[in-house]
Design an enzyme around this catalytic site. Structure first.
Site, PDB file in Angstrom:
ATOM      1  N   TYR A   1      26.901  40.257 143.441  1.00 58.66           N
ATOM      2  CA  TYR A   1      27.593  39.512 144.506  1.00 58.66           C
ATOM      3  C   TYR A   1      28.627  38.565 143.886  1.00 58.66           C
ATOM      4  O   TYR A   1      29.781  38.515 144.315  1.00 58.66           O
ATOM      5  CB  TYR A   1      26.550  38.730 145.300  1.00 58.66           C
ATOM      6  CG  TYR A   1      27.092  37.797 146.349  1.00 58.66           C
ATOM      7  CD1 TYR A   1      27.729  38.275 147.492  1.00 58.66           C
ATOM      8  CD2 TYR A   1      26.925  36.411 146.226  1.00 58.66           C
ATOM      9  CE1 TYR A   1      28.190  37.403 148.465  1.00 58.66           C
ATOM     10  CE2 TYR A   1      27.389  35.536 147.202  1.00 58.66           C
ATOM     11  CZ  TYR A   1      28.026  36.032 148.314  1.00 58.66           C
ATOM     12  OH  TYR A   1      28.488  35.174 149.283  1.00 58.66           O
TER      13      TYR A   1
ATOM     14  N   ASP B   1      33.868  49.738 160.914  1.00 60.45           N
ATOM     15  CA  ASP B   1      33.368  49.654 159.541  1.00 60.45           C
ATOM     16  C   ASP B   1      34.578  49.416 158.636  1.00 60.45           C
ATOM     17  O   ASP B   1      35.551  50.182 158.692  1.00 60.45           O
ATOM     18  CB  ASP B   1      32.688  50.998 159.215  1.00 60.45           C
ATOM     19  CG  ASP B   1      32.160  51.052 157.789  1.00 60.45           C
ATOM     20  OD1 ASP B   1      32.479  50.156 156.984  1.00 60.45           O
ATOM     21  OD2 ASP B   1      31.433  52.018 157.498  1.00 60.45           O
TER      22      ASP B   1
HETATM   23  C1  AKB Z   1      24.185  33.478 149.347  1.00 58.25           C
HETATM   24  O1  AKB Z   1      23.140  32.815 149.169  1.00 58.25           O
HETATM   25  O2  AKB Z   1      24.323  34.641 148.970  1.00 58.25           O
HETATM   26  C2  AKB Z   1      25.353  32.807 150.033  1.00 58.25           C
HETATM   27  C3  AKB Z   1      26.312  32.212 149.064  1.00 58.25           C
HETATM   28  C4  AKB Z   1      25.956  30.993 148.320  1.00 58.25           C
HETATM   29  O3  AKB Z   1      27.376  32.720 148.901  1.00 58.25           O
HETATM   30  N1  AKB Z   1      24.864  31.819 150.945  1.00 58.25           N
END
Ligand code: AKB
Length: 314
Positions: A138, A48
């Site tokens: 993200y 991890d």
């Molecule tokens: C996602 O869809 O999260 C990935 C990216 C575009 O980083 N494929």
């Protein structure tokens, strides 16, 4: 000891990279790690990236020259658990960077993403340098991550290289938890059931790349002389751009009865915040990047690999 260590090796990119890296370093030259049990991978250890002791032991044992750090939560999964996304994508990356400095690793690869762009960035195309105000957690981790790449290069001379991947489409390994994953699932459903329900609306245009191109770009970037790498954050990388409707039409050339319907969910908002096309001029200029596959060439190759599997199974 291993020449090359892949962390997060059990994911889509890792599984596709392993055979290519094996060709270069041989099975014994490759070590792999993942949070999930993947005993089938060469030189595998379950680790991890948030467990610093285990990570230290891995580096101490392998003493790699090159590290591919691929462990991350993708956009859709991240949105459902922002705290975990931050921990894995940021703290996990920092843990690896620190060890790369301590163990004098020669080269590091880290996957960036088109998710660094946000609604205030130019969308068509998104240039290498522009306003970056991502709205997904993200995207925020990817933006901070690419700044860490540049920081570790500046501060410690660590040769970290990175690509802002578009959605990666391939048959070698399934993607997990991304907004662009529909472009992989659709092929399997087209072959297995002849229909697909898209979680993105029909006209959602996103940057994508076929896996063989994405892998070639990764290796070409890693092979390039350090002096030619001018972008120390993360390079824009383009393959192609298409909508679900266009992808369905491409599949229909081979499976005429294929049907698609649309039921957008929370991933639509993530997709709407991303660019439609990417300008990858610096990658082309600095290390000679050039994609080979367009949409129909990708469809032909994907179906050429997937259809025989299900014909055999039926
Ligand atoms: C996602 O869809 O999260 C990935 C990216 C575009 O980083 N494929």
């Amino acid at each position: 000891m291993a020449d090359t260590l892949i962390i997060g090796a059990g994911g889509q990119i890792g599984r596709e990279l392993i055979p290519l890296l094996e060709k270069r370093s041989g099975k014994d030259g490759l070590a792999t790690a993942d949070i999930n049990d993947c005993p089938e991978l060469p030189g595998f250890r379950k680790v991890d990236v948030l467990d610093r002791k285990a990570l230290f032991a891995l580096f101490e044992h392998e003493r790699p020259s090159v590290v591919y750090h691929l462990a991350a939560l993708l956009s859709a999964t991240s949105e459902q658990n922002p705290q975990k996304a931050w921990d894995v994508n940021m703290q996990g990356f920092l843990n690896v960077l620190e060890l790369c400095v301590s163990f004098e690793v020669k080269k590091v690869f880290w996957p960036g993403s088109i998710a660094v762009f946000g609604p205030t960035s130019p969308r068509n195309p998104a240039p290498q340098s522009c306003v970056l105000e991502p709205t997904s957690i993200y995207g925020i981790t990817k933006l901070a991550g690419e700044q860490l790449c540049a920081y570790y290069f500046r501060r410690y001379g660590l040769d970290v290289r990175s690509l802002r991947y578009p959605g990666i489409v391939g048959y070698g390994a399934p993607p997990g938890g991304g907004t662009t994953d529909y472009a992989v699932h659709i092929y399997y459903e087209a072959v297995q059931t002849g229909r697909y329900v898209s979680f993105l609306s029909e006209d959602t245009r996103l940057p994508m790349i076929y896996a063989p191109d994405a892998l070639r770009a990764t290796l070409e970037l890693m092979d390039a002389p350090a002096a030619s790498i001018r972008i120390r954050t993360s390079y824009n990388l383009a393959g192609m751009s298409f909508t679900p409707k266009e992808l369905a039409a491409s599949i229909r050339r081979k499976i005429p009865d294929f049907e698609i319907s649309y039921r957008p969910d929370f991933r639509q908002a993530i997709a709407d915040s991303w660019p439609q096309t990417i300008d990858d001029t610096p990658a082309r200029e600095d290390w000679g990047w050039k994609p080979e596959y367009d949409l129909d060439a990708m469809t032909d190759d994907m179906l050429g690999h997937i259809q025989p599997i299900y014909r055999l199974g039926s």
